[in-house]
Design an enzyme around this catalytic site. Structure first.
Site, PDB file in Angstrom:
ATOM      1  N   ASN A 235      58.081 -70.078   3.637  1.00 20.20           N
ATOM      2  CA  ASN A 235      58.909 -70.523   3.878  1.00 20.20           C
ATOM      3  C   ASN A 235      59.092 -71.347   2.394  1.00 20.20           C
ATOM      4  O   ASN A 235      60.143 -71.420   1.339  1.00 20.20           O
ATOM      5  CB  ASN A 235      59.725 -71.096   4.524  1.00 20.20           C
ATOM      6  CG  ASN A 235      59.019 -72.435   4.898  1.00 20.20           C
ATOM      7  OD1 ASN A 235      57.549 -72.264   4.819  1.00 20.20           O
ATOM      8  ND2 ASN A 235      59.583 -73.412   6.025  1.00 20.20           N
TER       9      ASN A 235
ATOM     10  N   GLU B  49      51.414 -79.273  10.608  1.00 20.43           N
ATOM     11  CA  GLU B  49      53.217 -79.174  10.700  1.00 20.43           C
ATOM     12  C   GLU B  49      53.713 -77.875  11.240  1.00 20.43           C
ATOM     13  O   GLU B  49      53.054 -76.721  10.437  1.00 20.43           O
ATOM     14  CB  GLU B  49      53.468 -79.838   8.647  1.00 20.43           C
ATOM     15  CG  GLU B  49      52.556 -79.784   8.043  1.00 20.43           C
ATOM     16  CD  GLU B  49      52.899 -82.043   8.717  1.00 20.43           C
ATOM     17  OE1 GLU B  49      54.418 -81.787   9.458  1.00 20.43           O
ATOM     18  OE2 GLU B  49      51.844 -82.482   8.417  1.00 20.43           O
TER      19      GLU B  49
ATOM     20  N   GLU C  79      51.999 -85.513   6.781  1.00 24.04           N
ATOM     21  CA  GLU C  79      51.142 -85.179   5.243  1.00 24.04           C
ATOM     22  C   GLU C  79      52.335 -86.338   4.486  1.00 24.04           C
ATOM     23  O   GLU C  79      53.086 -86.866   4.741  1.00 24.04           O
ATOM     24  CB  GLU C  79      51.554 -83.773   4.967  1.00 24.04           C
ATOM     25  CG  GLU C  79      51.219 -82.780   5.226  1.00 24.04           C
ATOM     26  CD  GLU C  79      50.928 -81.266   4.838  1.00 24.04           C
ATOM     27  OE1 GLU C  79      51.774 -80.446   5.094  1.00 24.04           O
ATOM     28  OE2 GLU C  79      49.658 -80.785   4.624  1.00 24.04           O
TER      29      GLU C  79
ATOM     30  N   CYS D 142      61.551 -75.401   8.057  1.00 28.70           N
ATOM     31  CA  CYS D 142      61.205 -76.114   9.675  1.00 28.70           C
ATOM     32  C   CYS D 142      62.382 -77.850   9.437  1.00 28.70           C
ATOM     33  O   CYS D 142      62.128 -78.211  10.669  1.00 28.70           O
ATOM     34  CB  CYS D 142      59.893 -77.111   8.890  1.00 28.70           C
ATOM     35  SG  CYS D 142      59.660 -77.565   7.971  1.00 28.70           S
TER      36      CYS D 142
HETATM   37  P1  NDP Z   1      53.005 -68.059  10.514  1.00 27.31           P
HETATM   38  O1  NDP Z   1      52.178 -69.718  11.545  1.00 27.31           O
HETATM   39  O2  NDP Z   1      53.061 -67.228  10.868  1.00 27.31           O
HETATM   40  O3  NDP Z   1      51.906 -68.578   9.285  1.00 27.31           O
HETATM   41  C1  NDP Z   1      51.584 -69.272   8.170  1.00 27.31           C
HETATM   42  C2  NDP Z   1      50.100 -69.619   8.133  1.00 27.31           C
HETATM   43  O4  NDP Z   1      49.321 -69.393   8.586  1.00 27.31           O
HETATM   44  C3  NDP Z   1      50.282 -67.373   6.438  1.00 27.31           C
HETATM   45  O5  NDP Z   1      49.751 -68.242   5.387  1.00 27.31           O
HETATM   46  C4  NDP Z   1      49.705 -67.167   7.899  1.00 27.31           C
HETATM   47  O6  NDP Z   1      49.039 -65.881   7.518  1.00 27.31           O
HETATM   48  C5  NDP Z   1      48.336 -67.756   8.362  1.00 27.31           C
HETATM   49  N1  NDP Z   1      48.172 -67.407   9.635  1.00 27.31           N
HETATM   50  C6  NDP Z   1      48.382 -66.450  10.339  1.00 27.31           C
HETATM   51  N2  NDP Z   1      47.850 -65.794  11.574  1.00 27.31           N
HETATM   52  C7  NDP Z   1      46.923 -67.550  11.972  1.00 27.31           C
HETATM   53  C8  NDP Z   1      45.715 -67.230  12.369  1.00 27.31           C
HETATM   54  N3  NDP Z   1      45.197 -66.628  13.472  1.00 27.31           N
HETATM   55  N4  NDP Z   1      44.420 -68.791  12.028  1.00 27.31           N
HETATM   56  C9  NDP Z   1      45.095 -68.785  10.680  1.00 27.31           C
HETATM   57  N5  NDP Z   1      45.916 -68.831   9.659  1.00 27.31           N
HETATM   58  C10 NDP Z   1      46.491 -67.376  10.194  1.00 27.31           C
HETATM   59  O7  NDP Z   1      53.991 -68.476  10.341  1.00 27.31           O
HETATM   60  P2  NDP Z   1      55.656 -68.579   9.197  1.00 27.31           P
HETATM   61  O8  NDP Z   1      54.989 -67.917   7.670  1.00 27.31           O
HETATM   62  O9  NDP Z   1      56.074 -67.224   9.695  1.00 27.31           O
HETATM   63  O10 NDP Z   1      55.964 -69.839   8.908  1.00 27.31           O
HETATM   64  C11 NDP Z   1      57.371 -69.974   9.236  1.00 27.31           C
HETATM   65  C12 NDP Z   1      56.788 -71.355  10.542  1.00 27.31           C
HETATM   66  O11 NDP Z   1      56.310 -72.215   9.762  1.00 27.31           O
HETATM   67  C13 NDP Z   1      57.942 -71.661  11.036  1.00 27.31           C
HETATM   68  O12 NDP Z   1      57.784 -71.683  12.506  1.00 27.31           O
HETATM   69  C14 NDP Z   1      58.519 -73.036  10.860  1.00 27.31           C
HETATM   70  O13 NDP Z   1      58.895 -73.763  11.592  1.00 27.31           O
HETATM   71  C15 NDP Z   1      56.991 -73.680  10.216  1.00 27.31           C
HETATM   72  N6  NDP Z   1      56.762 -74.586   9.177  1.00 27.31           N
HETATM   73  C16 NDP Z   1      56.738 -75.415   9.246  1.00 27.31           C
HETATM   74  C17 NDP Z   1      56.944 -76.564   8.467  1.00 27.31           C
HETATM   75  C18 NDP Z   1      56.629 -78.230   8.515  1.00 27.31           C
HETATM   76  O14 NDP Z   1      56.316 -78.628   7.444  1.00 27.31           O
HETATM   77  N7  NDP Z   1      56.804 -79.133   9.884  1.00 27.31           N
HETATM   78  C19 NDP Z   1      57.014 -76.599   6.968  1.00 27.31           C
HETATM   79  C20 NDP Z   1      57.557 -74.948   6.683  1.00 27.31           C
HETATM   80  C21 NDP Z   1      56.706 -73.945   7.705  1.00 27.31           C
HETATM   81  P3  NDP Z   1      49.793 -64.838   7.522  1.00 27.31           P
HETATM   82  O15 NDP Z   1      51.559 -64.742   6.659  1.00 27.31           O
HETATM   83  O16 NDP Z   1      48.806 -63.404   6.317  1.00 27.31           O
HETATM   84  O17 NDP Z   1      49.998 -64.235   8.273  1.00 27.31           O
END
Ligand code: NDP
Length: 479
Positions: free
Chosen positions: A152, A250, A458, A284
């Site tokens: 995002n 996060e 963070e 988020c």
């Molecule tokens: P994901 O959890 O699907 O993915 C985040 C990252 O984790 C990506 O790089 C993804 O890789 C990787 N990933 C996926 N599966 C694994 C695993 N088993 N082990 C380690 N890494 C993994 O989230 P999204 O990318 O869909 O992001 C959206 C989510 O992030 C929302 O729920 C949002 O709320 C949250 N978010 C939270 C924030 C905060 O600061 N609290 C800020 C921004 C977003 P790949 O893309 O290759 O699947």
């Protein structure tokens, strides 16, 4: 041309030669072919990063904080110099409106400036112990850190992790989301060009379920900083348990903005749209639950809805655009599903939720009124352009509704009463709260969540603690 991954500062193909295609959300068409890291690349990266750190405690770790700060300052300068490149990549690769993308580039540079200044101002202490001698607390880098970021805000979230990790002297392994790897790779180049030693820099695009899993379950990863979904965060926490890696998470949010009748209601209603629909709701911190005190409920709705209808949805590269596409058709479908679920639960769809006649993954911002906090619409994170408006009658009820959530990341409250602001702020269970504004997240201040929104914080000086170990050394003064 394939965008290659980065191992020890060098661009190269994935060890097994695999690639994947990145799609442009604004057009729905292929944008770039990118090297797809696999377990072999993870092993190469962790081997090199561990060696870089362990050999004589690593040249970067031993570099003075002052010198590390100078290098980070050059990183921020290069980010600013490459604004066009980075902003265009973020607009095309992540669908951010170009104006927002330029702001994000500035904020990314600002983050590096902040931690450039922090690098020589974070140090240990002398403890007045009862034994005769000298008791020192030393701060040391933790070792190779795995930084896993979502799609995002690919550039900004990567910088929130890279800057403090490097300021503290750690080798960095950045794993961007598969949907948005482009600015991460450009950042990797910038780090090396700015003078971060090559053996400290790794950028591995590839499937999270494979390489994210490999990075977080490998004992050579000393620290994991993850931003993403709560379920992924839980899986990472389990992975890290076997080798007791340091972890910051996060995660998701379902934040509330509370508008009291004594607030400047017009201002609150005009500010609210972009607090939900900024980045097409894929934020988020989105205030996706808007709680409005009943006496001003209709007045708020009228102003809010008119402002939402005026949002310019369209081509991310157009300077007029305020809301771009969603990241994928899947993410758009999720939003559409929730609009249907909400309407079925009894919420009133006032506007939006339409797919424009376009090839990109666009959706007009949807407003649902008369939402009850028990509805799925109000409980589950949608991560799309869907706003829920909930009426309330008393301060106690507003606090209860706001806190009645699995999440606790962000939030706002709008009131003309300072005493109420203090009372309510103290009662809300959320990590980041704004009063009479919806702006949140400043790189100088801690950011993170209560409950299922995360673990640790963070940004701010606290991030320097998160990327260092504490060592206590006692020197006896007895011969
Ligand atoms: P994901 O959890 O699907 O993915 C985040 C990252 O984790 C990506 O790089 C993804 O890789 C990787 N990933 C996926 N599966 C694994 C695993 N088993 N082990 C380690 N890494 C993994 O989230 P999204 O990318 O869909 O992001 C959206 C989510 O992030 C929302 O729920 C949002 O709320 C949250 N978010 C939270 C924030 C905060 O600061 N609290 C800020 C921004 C977003 P790949 O893309 O290759 O699947």
């Amino acid at each position: 041309m394939t965008e290659q991954l980065i191992i020890a500062g060098e661009r190269r193909d994935a060890a097994e030669g695999a690639t994947f295609t990145v799609t442009e959300p604004g057009t729905g068409k292929p944008l770039e072919e990118v090297a797809k890291a696999g377990p072999v690349d993870v092993d190469l990266a962790l081997t090199a990063a561990t060696k870089a750190f362990d050999d004589g405690r690593g040249a970067w770790a031993r570099t003075s904080g002052t010198e590390r700060g100078r290098v980070l300052l050059r990183v921020s300068q290069l980010i600013r110099e490459r604004e066009d490149l980075l902003a265009t990549a973020e607009a095309r690769g992540a669908g951010h409106p170009i104006g927002d993308a330029r702001w994000e580039v500035g904020a990314a540079a600002g983050t590096f400036e902040y931690y450039a200044g922090a690098a020589n101002k974070h140090f240990g202490s002398v403890v007045p112990v009862q034994d005769a001698g000298l008791d020192l607390v030393l701060r040391e880098p933790v070792g190779p850190v795995s930084l896993i970021v979502p799609w995002n805000f690919p550039l900004l979230i990567a910088c929130w992790k890279l800057a403090p990790a490097l300021a503290c002297g750690n080798p960095v392994i950045l794993k961007p989301a598969s949907l948005t790897p482009l600015t991460a790779l450009l950042l990797g180049d910038i780090l090396v060009d700015a003078g971060v030693p090559a053996d400290q820099v790794y950028v591995l695009p590839g499937p999270g379920g494979v390489i994210g899993d490999a990075l977080t379950s490998d004992p050579r990863t000393a620290k994991i900083s993850f931003t993403g979904e709560t379920t992924t965060g839980a899986a990472i926490l389990k992975n890290s348990a076997d080798h007791i890696a340091r972890v910051s998470l996060e995660l998701g949010g379902k934040s509330a903005a509370i508008v009291f009748a004594d607030a400047n209601v017009a201002k609150a209603a005009l500010d609210a749209p972009m607090s939900v629909f900024g980045n097409a709701g894929q934020d988020c911190c989105a205030r996706s639950r808007i709680l409005v005190e009943r006496p001003v409920y209709e007045e708020f709705l009228e102003t809010f809805e008119a402002a939402v209808r005026a949002i310019k949805v369209g081509d991310p590269l157009s300077p007029e655009t305020e809301m771009g596409p969603l990241i994928s058709t899947g993410q758009r479908q999720t939003s559409l599903d929730y609009i249907g679920i909400g309407s079925g639960e009894g919420a009133r769809l006032l506007s939006g939720g339409e797919i424009p006649d376009d090839d990109g993954f666009f959706l007009t911002p949807a407003v649902l009124a008369d939402v009850d906090n028990s509805m799925r619409l109000a409980r589950e994170e949608i991560f799309g352009p869907v706003a829920s408006i909930l009426p309330f009658d008393t301060e106690e009820e507003a606090i209860a509704i706001s806190n009645d959530s699995d999440y606790g990341l962000s939030g706002s409250l709008w009131t003309g009463s300072a005493t109420r602001a203090i009372r309510v702020a103290k009662s809300l269970r959320t990590g980041t709260l704004s009063v009479n504004t919806n702006k949140s997240v400043r790189f100088e201040a801690p950011f993170g969540g209560y409950k299922k929104s995360g673990l640790g914080r963070e940004l701010g000086m606290g991030a320097m603690d998160a990327y260092t170990e504490v060592k206590n050394v006692f020197f006896s003064e007895e011969d």
